[in-house]
Design an enzyme around this catalytic site. Structure first.
Site, mmCIF file in Angstrom:
data_model
loop_
_atom_site.group_PDB
_atom_site.id
_atom_site.type_symbol
_atom_site.label_atom_id
_atom_site.label_comp_id
_atom_site.label_asym_id
_atom_site.label_seq_id
_atom_site.Cartn_x
_atom_site.Cartn_y
_atom_site.Cartn_z
ATOM 1 N N CYS A 66 -35.710 -4.536 -10.201
ATOM 2 C CA CYS A 66 -36.428 -4.067 -11.339
ATOM 3 C C CYS A 66 -37.334 -2.727 -10.740
ATOM 4 C CB CYS A 66 -37.725 -5.099 -11.718
ATOM 5 S SG CYS A 66 -38.885 -4.285 -13.157
ATOM 6 N N CYS A 116 -34.927 0.749 -17.614
ATOM 7 C CA CYS A 116 -36.264 0.396 -16.727
ATOM 8 C C CYS A 116 -37.543 0.667 -18.015
ATOM 9 C CB CYS A 116 -36.205 1.339 -15.617
ATOM 10 S SG CYS A 116 -37.755 1.102 -14.431
#
Length: 460
Positions: free
Chosen positions: A213, A405
Site C-alpha cells: 500500500c 491506490c
C-alpha cells in the site's frame, strides 16, 4: 470522527447490507468459473492472506475434485485495507477481523496450520516450521510481505506506541493483530492534544523500496493534518521519502502538491532514506542521496556526481513506514530475483526458472504496486495459466499490471489512482486524479463487503 458527507448514513447502510453484497455477487456472475476442469496434480498454496485465499477459492471453483493443500498458520484474517480507517478513527479494530474458516473448507482442502520454513523447488517440496515435508506438483507462493523495523538503527518494534512513534503498518498477521492501527489512532489524538499548546513537529517517513500500500505514508500525513485542521489546530509537517516525487504519475503528483496547500505547512524532503532513530531524544537521521551537476575544469565539461549527506531532523511525533521484503524463508531460497522479490514473469505470474511455481500478491517481483487490488487481478490470470500448464497447453492469460491506490487527501475525499503497466487505467470515465467523496464512501463502506463476499470467494 464525523466527516461531512451528506450521504454518509445512507451509503453506510448500503455498504454494510448483505443485500448490497448479494447485488454485487449477482453482478459478477459472468466472472464465475465453473468447476469443470478435470485436471490432476497436487497443488500447494503457501500463505493465508488475501492472495492465497483468492487463489484457493478460484481453484476450487474451477477444478473437479481438486487436490489442494494450503499451508497457513492464521485462523483470523486481517482486512488490511481497513487499517488506515482504524488509524483515522473511522473503523473499529474489530471491523478488521475475518475468519479463514469461512474460506477454507477442511472437508475439501487439506489445511496445515503452520507456515513454510523452507522452499526446495528442485525437489518440489516445502518444509513447515514444525518440520513436516510437503511435496507438490504445483506450488502457489502467496506469502505476502514482511516489515523490517529492525533495519532502522535504534528502533525496536516495542518502541512503536511510545515516545511519539507510530506506524500503521505494525501488525501480526499470524496471530490476527493489527496494533499499528489502534496505536496510530491514539497517536492522532496525542498529536491533537499537543497541538493545543504549541505547533508540534510531525515527521512522516517512506522508504524508497517497494512497500505494501504505497500510498499509506501520505494517507497518514493528510488525514492527521486534516484531523487537526477540523479542530482549528495545526503543526509543522515534514514528509521525508526515499522517492523522487509524491507520485510517479504526473497528474496525480500535481494534485497531491495541490492537496498539501490546504494544510498549514508541509515540507517535502525527497530522496531521504531513514537510517536511524534516537528514540529518547526524538531525532531521526536520514541519508540524503542525490546527484549534482558539477563542472570539471580539466575536461571542461559538466558531469553528474553522486552525493550522500547525513541529515538529522528533530520531531515531536513520527509516523514510520518500515523497509519491507519477502518473508525470511523466501529470502533464504533461490526463488528470488536480483531485486529480492519472487522471480515471476510480470504477465503470466509463472516463476521464470521453476515453471510449476506461480506467485500472487505482494511477494511478486513485478513493476506495479503491492495492493489487494493487484492480487484480485492476479487471481484469474494465475488460475487460468496454472490450468493451462496442468493440461500441457500454452499459457495465454496476461496480467496487465493493474493496481489501485486510494489516496486519502482529507476526511471524506479520495483520489482513486488506478493504473497499469501502460499508465492510468481508471475504471470509470472520470478525471482520475481528482479527489472525490464517492471514492471515500466506496472505500469506507463498500469495499469490505466486496472483499469479504466476492474477492475472497473468488467471484470477483
Amino acid at each position: 470522527m464525523s466527516n461531512k458527507l451528506s450521504r454518509r448514513d445512507a451509503l453506510k447502510v448500503i455498504g454494510l447490507s448483505p443485500v448490497a453484497a448479494s447485488v454485487l455477487l449477482s453482478s459478477s456472475a459472468t466472472t464465475q468459473l465453473e468447476a469443470s476442469e478435470d485436471v490432476k496434480g497436487k497443488i500447494v498454496i503457501a500463505g493465508g492472506g488475501s492472495g492465497a485465499i483468492m487463489a484457493l477459492s478460484r481453484l476450487q471453483r474451477a477444478i473437479k475434485n481438486p487436490d489442494i493443500t494450503i499451508i497457513a498458520p492464521n485462523e483470523i484474517h486481517i482486512y488490511q485495507p481497513g487499517q488506515v480507517f482504524v488509524a483515522a478513527g473511522e473503523m473499529e479494530v474489530e471491523d478488521l477481523y475475518l475468519d479463514n474458516h469461512d474460506y477454507i473448507d477442511t472437508n475439501k482442502v487439506n489445511w496445515i496450520k503452520d507456515e513454510v520454513n523452507k522452499f526446495d523447488p528442485q525437489n518440489n517440496s516445502v518444509t513447515t516450521r514444525s518440520g513436516e515435508e510437503v511435496l507438490y506438483d504445483y506450488l502457489i507462493i502467496a506469502t505476502g510481505i514482511q516489515s523490517n523495523y529492525e533495519e532502522i538503527e535504534g528502533l525496536k518494534k516495542e518502541d512503536i506506541g511510545t515516545n511519539g512513534i507510530s506506524s500503521v503498518y505494525l501488525n501480526d498477521l499470524e496471530h490476527g493483530r493489527a496494533e499499528g492501527a489502534t496505536i496510530t489512532w491514539d497517536w492522532f489524538n496525542d498529536l491533537k492534544t499537543a497541538a493545543k499548546t504549541k505547533k508540534p513537529k510531525v515527521l512522516y517517513t517512506q522508504p524508497s523500496s517497494p512497500i505494501k500500500c504505497g500510498g499509506a505514508p501520505q494517507k497518514m500525513l493528510y488525514l492527521s493534518a486534516d484531523y487537526l485542521k477540523e479542530a482549528g489546530l495545526s503543526a509543522e509537517y515534514t514528509f521525508a521519502t526515499g522517492l523522487k516525487s509524491l507520485f510517479h504519475l504526473p497528474k496525480i503528483d500535481k494534485e497531491l502538491h495541490k492537496t498539501q496547500e490546504r494544510y498549514d505547512k508541509i515540507e517535502n524532503k525527497f530522496q531521504h532514506h531513514l537510517r536511524s532513530i534516537d528514540v529518547k531524544n526524538k531525532k531521526a537521521t536520514f541519508i540524503h542521496a542525490y546527484e549534482e551537476e558539477v563542472y570539471d575544469e580539466d575536461f571542461e565539461i559538466y558531469e553528474k556526481v553522486s552525493r550522500a549527506d547525513e541529515v538529522v531532523i528533530d520531531y515531536d511525533f513520527i509516523h514510520i513506514t518500515p523497509p519491507m521484503s519477502p518473508v525470511d524463508p523466501l529470502k533464504n531460497s533461490d526463488l528470488l530475483d536480483n531485486m529480492g522479490w519472487l522471480e515471476v514473469d510480470q504477465y503470466s505470474l509463472q516463476h521464470k526458472r521453476y515453471k510449476n511455481i506461480f506467485g500472487i500478491g505482494d511477494v511478486c517481483g513485478i513493476p506495479m504496486g503491492k495492493t489487494g487490488g493487484s492480487a484480485r487481478h492476479h487471481g484469474p490470470v494465475l488460475v487460468e495459466n496454472l490450468l493451462s500448464l496442468m493440461k500441457n497447453e500454452t499459457l495465454k492469460a496476461k496480467f496487465d499490471g493493474y493496481t489501485v491506490c486510494p489516496l486519502k487527501t482529507q476526511y471524506g475525499k479520495i483520489i482513486m489512482a488506478e493504473f497499469n503497466y501502460k499508465g492510468p487505467a481508471p475504471t470509470f470515465p472520470l478525471d482520475f486524479e481528482k479527489p472525490r467523496w464517492i471514492w471515500w464512501a466506496f472505500d469506507l463502506y463498500m469495499l469490505k463487503p466486496m472483499y469479504k463476499y466476492l474477492m475472497l470467494t473468488g467471484r470477483f
